[in-house]
Design a protein around this motif. Sequence first.
Motif, short mmCIF file in Angstrom:
data_model
loop_
_atom_site.label_atom_id
_atom_site.label_comp_id
_atom_site.label_asym_id
_atom_site.label_seq_id
_atom_site.Cartn_x
_atom_site.Cartn_y
_atom_site.Cartn_z
N LYS A 39 2.41 -7.78 12.56
CA LYS A 39 2.10 -6.37 12.32
C LYS A 39 2.66 -5.92 10.98
CE LYS A 39 1.35 -4.11 16.69
NZ LYS A 39 1.64 -2.88 17.42
N ASN A 40 2.05 -4.93 10.42
CA ASN A 40 2.50 -4.46 9.11
C ASN A 40 3.86 -3.78 9.19
OD1 ASN A 40 0.36 -5.23 7.29
ND2 ASN A 40 -0.95 -3.87 8.52
N PHE A 41 4.59 -3.92 8.09
CA PHE A 41 5.93 -3.33 7.95
C PHE A 41 5.93 -2.27 6.87
CE2 PHE A 41 7.95 -7.52 9.31
CZ PHE A 41 8.65 -7.00 10.39
N ARG A 42 6.81 -1.27 7.03
CA ARG A 42 7.19 -0.42 5.90
C ARG A 42 8.37 -1.07 5.21
NH1 ARG A 42 6.54 4.12 3.79
NH2 ARG A 42 5.20 4.93 5.44
N PHE A 43 8.36 -1.06 3.87
CA PHE A 43 9.53 -1.57 3.15
C PHE A 43 10.23 -0.43 2.42
CE2 PHE A 43 8.26 -1.23 -1.28
CZ PHE A 43 6.87 -1.24 -1.24
N ASN A 44 11.51 -0.57 2.18
CA ASN A 44 12.27 0.27 1.26
C ASN A 44 13.03 -0.71 0.37
OD1 ASN A 44 11.66 2.31 3.43
ND2 ASN A 44 12.85 3.59 2.05
N GLU A 45 12.57 -0.88 -0.87
CA GLU A 45 13.14 -1.92 -1.72
C GLU A 45 13.00 -1.54 -3.18
OE1 GLU A 45 15.39 -4.04 -2.30
OE2 GLU A 45 14.82 -5.38 -0.65
N SER A 46 13.88 -2.11 -4.00
CA SER A 46 13.85 -1.86 -5.44
C SER A 46 13.47 -3.15 -6.17
CB SER A 46 15.23 -1.41 -5.92
OG SER A 46 15.34 -1.58 -7.32
N PRO A 47 12.59 -3.06 -7.19
CA PRO A 47 12.25 -4.28 -7.94
C PRO A 47 13.48 -4.89 -8.62
CG PRO A 47 11.30 -2.32 -8.98
CD PRO A 47 11.83 -1.90 -7.63
N ILE A 48 14.50 -4.07 -8.88
CA ILE A 48 15.70 -4.63 -9.52
C ILE A 48 16.42 -5.57 -8.54
CG2 ILE A 48 17.83 -4.06 -10.74
CD1 ILE A 48 16.81 -1.16 -10.91
N ILE A 49 16.54 -5.12 -7.30
CA ILE A 49 17.17 -5.96 -6.28
C ILE A 49 16.29 -7.20 -6.04
CG2 ILE A 49 17.84 -6.05 -3.84
CD1 ILE A 49 18.48 -3.01 -4.06
N TRP A 88 0.84 -1.20 0.00
CA TRP A 88 0.00 0.00 0.00
C TRP A 88 0.87 1.25 0.00
CZ3 TRP A 88 -4.09 2.78 -0.66
CH2 TRP A 88 -4.32 3.93 0.10
N TYR A 89 0.37 2.28 -0.65
CA TYR A 89 1.00 3.60 -0.72
C TYR A 89 2.47 3.51 -1.14
CZ TYR A 89 -0.04 8.51 -0.11
OH TYR A 89 -0.33 9.82 -0.35
N ILE A 90 2.65 2.94 -2.32
CA ILE A 90 3.99 2.77 -2.86
C ILE A 90 4.41 4.05 -3.57
CG2 ILE A 90 5.36 1.43 -4.49
CD1 ILE A 90 3.22 -0.83 -4.00
N ARG A 91 5.56 4.59 -3.17
CA ARG A 91 6.05 5.81 -3.81
C ARG A 91 7.54 5.68 -4.10
NH1 ARG A 91 1.68 6.51 -4.64
NH2 ARG A 91 0.32 8.30 -4.33
N ALA A 92 7.95 6.25 -5.22
CA ALA A 92 9.35 6.24 -5.61
C ALA A 92 10.17 7.06 -4.62
CB ALA A 92 9.49 6.81 -7.01
N VAL A 93 11.30 6.52 -4.22
CA VAL A 93 12.22 7.25 -3.33
C VAL A 93 13.43 7.72 -4.12
CG1 VAL A 93 13.68 7.07 -1.27
CG2 VAL A 93 11.43 5.99 -1.30
N ASP A 94 13.96 6.83 -4.98
CA ASP A 94 15.12 7.19 -5.79
C ASP A 94 14.94 6.64 -7.21
OD1 ASP A 94 17.52 7.66 -6.98
OD2 ASP A 94 18.75 6.78 -5.40
N PRO A 95 14.75 7.54 -8.19
CA PRO A 95 14.50 7.07 -9.56
C PRO A 95 15.71 6.37 -10.19
CG PRO A 95 14.73 9.48 -9.49
CD PRO A 95 14.71 9.00 -8.08
N GLN A 96 16.89 6.62 -9.65
CA GLN A 96 18.11 6.01 -10.20
C GLN A 96 18.17 4.50 -9.92
OE1 GLN A 96 21.53 8.37 -10.17
NE2 GLN A 96 22.15 6.98 -11.79
N THR A 97 17.77 4.13 -8.72
CA THR A 97 17.87 2.72 -8.33
C THR A 97 16.49 2.06 -8.31
OG1 THR A 97 17.62 3.35 -6.00
CG2 THR A 97 19.87 3.19 -6.86
N LEU A 98 15.45 2.80 -8.69
CA LEU A 98 14.05 2.36 -8.58
C LEU A 98 13.72 1.93 -7.15
CD1 LEU A 98 13.18 0.40 -11.86
CD2 LEU A 98 12.92 2.83 -11.38
N LEU A 99 14.29 2.65 -6.20
CA LEU A 99 13.96 2.36 -4.80
C LEU A 99 12.56 2.89 -4.51
CD1 LEU A 99 15.18 1.25 -2.07
CD2 LEU A 99 15.45 3.66 -1.45
N TYR A 100 11.73 2.01 -3.95
CA TYR A 100 10.36 2.39 -3.58
C TYR A 100 10.15 2.17 -2.10
CZ TYR A 100 9.16 2.74 -8.49
OH TYR A 100 9.11 3.13 -9.79
N THR A 101 9.22 2.93 -1.53
CA THR A 101 8.77 2.65 -0.17
C THR A 101 7.28 2.40 -0.20
OG1 THR A 101 8.89 3.35 2.15
CG2 THR A 101 8.28 5.05 0.55
N GLY A 102 6.79 1.75 0.84
CA GLY A 102 5.37 1.43 0.95
C GLY A 102 5.19 0.53 2.16
#
Lengths: 438, 551
Positions: free
Chosen positions: A392-402, A359-373
């Motif tokens: 309990k729910n987690f926030r993630f910071n991850e890139s689809p490339i990784i 939920w609420y996925i937003r780009a953090v760094d367009p260079q690495t395609l890092l997203y949070t949500g």
Amino acid sequence: MATLTKEEAKKIIDKVLAFSKADEMSVALNGSRTGNIRYARNSVSTSGESTDLSLAITAVYGKRSGTATINEFDDKSLEKTVRRAEEIARLAPENPEYMPMLGPQTYIDTKTFAESTANIDPDFRAKAAFDSIEPCSKKNLTAAGYMEDSSGFSAIGNSKGLFAYNKSTSVDFSITVRTADGLGSGYAIRDFNDVSKLSTKQATEIAMQKALASSSAKALEPGKYTVILEPAASIDLLQNMMRSMDARNADEGRSFLSKKGGGIRLGEKLFDERVNIYSDPTNLEIPKAGFSGDGRPQEKISWIENGVVKNLTYSRFWADKKGVKATPPPSGFIMAGGTESLADLIKSTEKGILVTRFWYIRAVDPQTLLYTGLTRDGTFYIEKGQIKFPIKNFRFNESPIIMLNNLEAMGVPSRIGGSLVPPLKIRDFTFSSLSDAV
Amino acid sequence: MKRRDFIQLSGLGFGGLMLPNMPVNGIPVFGNAVSQEAMLDGAVDVAVKKRLADAALNAAKAKGATYTDVRIGRYLNQFVITREDKVQNIVNTESYGVGVRVIANGCWGFAAVVDAKSEADTAKAAEQAVAIAKANAKLMTQPVILAPQNGYGEVSWKAPIQRNAFEVPIKEKVDLLLGVNDAALKNGANYVNSVLFMVNEQKYFASSDGSYIDQDIHRIWPIAAVTAIDPKTGKFETRQALSAPVGMGYEYLQTNPADKVSGITTRYNKGYDMLEDVTAAAKQAKEKLTAKSVEAGKYDLVLDPSHLWLTIHESVGHPLELDRVLGYEANFAGTSFATLDKWQSKNFNYGSKEVNLFADKTQVGSLGAVGWDDEGVKTKKWDLVKEGTLVNYQAIRDQAHIIGEKESHGCCYADSWSSVQFQRMANVSLAAGKTPLSVAEMIKDVKKGIYIIGDGSFSIDQQRYNFQFGGQLFYEIKDGQIAGMLKDVAYQSNTQEFWNSCVKVCDERDYRLGGSFFDGKGQPSQSSAVSHGSSTARFNGVNVINTARKV
């Protein structure tokens, strides 16, 4: 009636083109009837229906273009709109990147229309909502859901003889079920062209199970975990990556596909070799129109093959400049998977986390395609092949490339948001903090 | 139009450039493209609108509706879209139609019709709305309870603009943007996108309460994004404009010195100097390439209004929407941690004593300012959080009874004639501090902190506890001094913890509005434009993460 036949649409487009005095002219004609029903707290909150039919005319003189639209279809209105588009074109600045219109094209015929969906009426919608609400109220659970159906067509034509027509239907359904104490929440989502494939009751039952099973979640420490992402969880990250495959941005040095020191990473292996992503408008599960908005044919195309980037998307201008084929972006994609079910993937997991959705996925760094949500509506801890307890729910910071490099296993793909995506088992997925949200 | 479609249309989606501040998945109205001249004529006469509305009101009543409202809307948008030395697109859109909402058998029903020009058209839509209400009434558990509302008769409201942006020649707009782009390129930018986005909503509302309300609403948003590339490392950095979308005319682009806020970088109040800001953006994007990557840890944050508006939007505006609290948004935008029992306790510490948050649909120049909302309620201002304590929510006519209010707060809105109106966020703002305090004085007291300007990446959970925000410009504060630029900064916190860590708010001299055209909620998703005001505020001991990754 907002859905015109191919012949009716062509007749209107030809009439418009006959009025043209411009160097080039293109016409787009779209019509649809859209209905919806929304419910919450086990009761219908809003419901409605709307129809629309609109015509857009683009006139071009040299490299100057102008667009005007109308939703009246008598000859006088049509001619007036042609003149208006021509007038704007004469006033517009020259666009050095303007590409002359395409001539006649050959399109694949695809089956995007289902009579069953076109026939949906208010009673049908009310019944679909009832089938979802009733099992919830019986179990003292709270349902909030939404169904939207649409039936329509799109047609394009131009003064160089191009003509394309597609009739299509769609239905989208989503359901969130919460426990009465607000401590458990579950979710399911479905989309089809043919509504006869949709059972709001079955989808709701899955959301009910998740709501009941997710109640009273335990907190785990944030960190790197093996995760099993259901298609509803991985779709947004994958979709965002697929939308970032524009060649021009890569050439300009502002994309994850740009190379250090210049050049692009086309032909490079960027992902695990089991990653295969392609698009195919004729796929029976996710049929698409055989043409893109600007008239380019849509066909089967491989984007990522055995982990290697095979194709990028191009505007016609950029393809011309680079001397390559102008491949349009696809309107949906297919990620090939394996033969295992979601249950099989869980069974083979020593320690891990099952994620229903993000939920609420937003780009953090367009260079690495890092997203949070964040995870939402059913997150579970797996140990020794079994779901042990809700977490309990987690926030993630991850890139689809990784993520697609840390691939462990894939299950059978299913339709989600107009694409086909398998459940994915990913190692070392980064959760950065905890959320109290249910 | 969805936020995503706008990103595509404006060219700002490419290169992964994030378009500024567009919470959730929004939709402003996206109508048909029309010519410039067509946008200036074609408004339907008020007398005609009254006839069309009366036909619908009468038809609905005849079919058994106990309440009816009719919205006749003409929605105009204009986009001028450029990159570097090129105009990529000029789009004029127009959308005209009628939406009818009724209560029949205790249940809501809605139907809309495009291009309704005759009384037969609007009457038919009304009848369809009643039929839908009756179909849904079969599933009804509780009939709608509508807060009473007096009719206002025939009234009107017009945004107090000085220069109608739709009357400004295209050439003037193109010249402005291309001039801005040129300045960016000359000052170190490799790429620059700039956009002017203009909105005019001509809305007519009539209801069975006896109101006939004609309103003319104007909004404008100049947007720009600058990219600087380091070819040696293959890295790129971006900096977006520090402009705000506003409920103003073209006069927003004509600044006078009083609108400028000086400091480490110039910020803007009710007038925006686009050329100056984008020139600074180019230099700062370049500076970011070699800026220090932040060391993760706890910092005291000094947040500029150009940044804080978005944190207010997500962590105060949304959780205090009563429909979310009640569960009406459970399947999409989510519910809320700010449950009714917390409000009823009268002692829920939403924030520290410094924190006063209010809702206001009347602020001049704000995006939310209108005379009446979309169910005929006169707009007003009210408190949400008083000296840290939760005191109220945002509620519309069918919700007012739940929180013991006698009338709606007047925050009901639909983004198109074709969409049904529902509770939308009012301008929700942090009141300025009462003790005189400037930004420089605030920074002077900070030992280890980060000063954040501009909004960046944003994400918050569905009950509005856990959030993460980025920004445009980050400056390290060491022992009361700005020590230099930082990058890769995002902070994570929890709503109640964050607002309780608010120790100081600058005074009203620093009070400015930020906002977005794309606040998204509802299914089908609708966009609403909303502003949020604040002065610079300080939050102690907030968790900052480093967002750099290797791929």
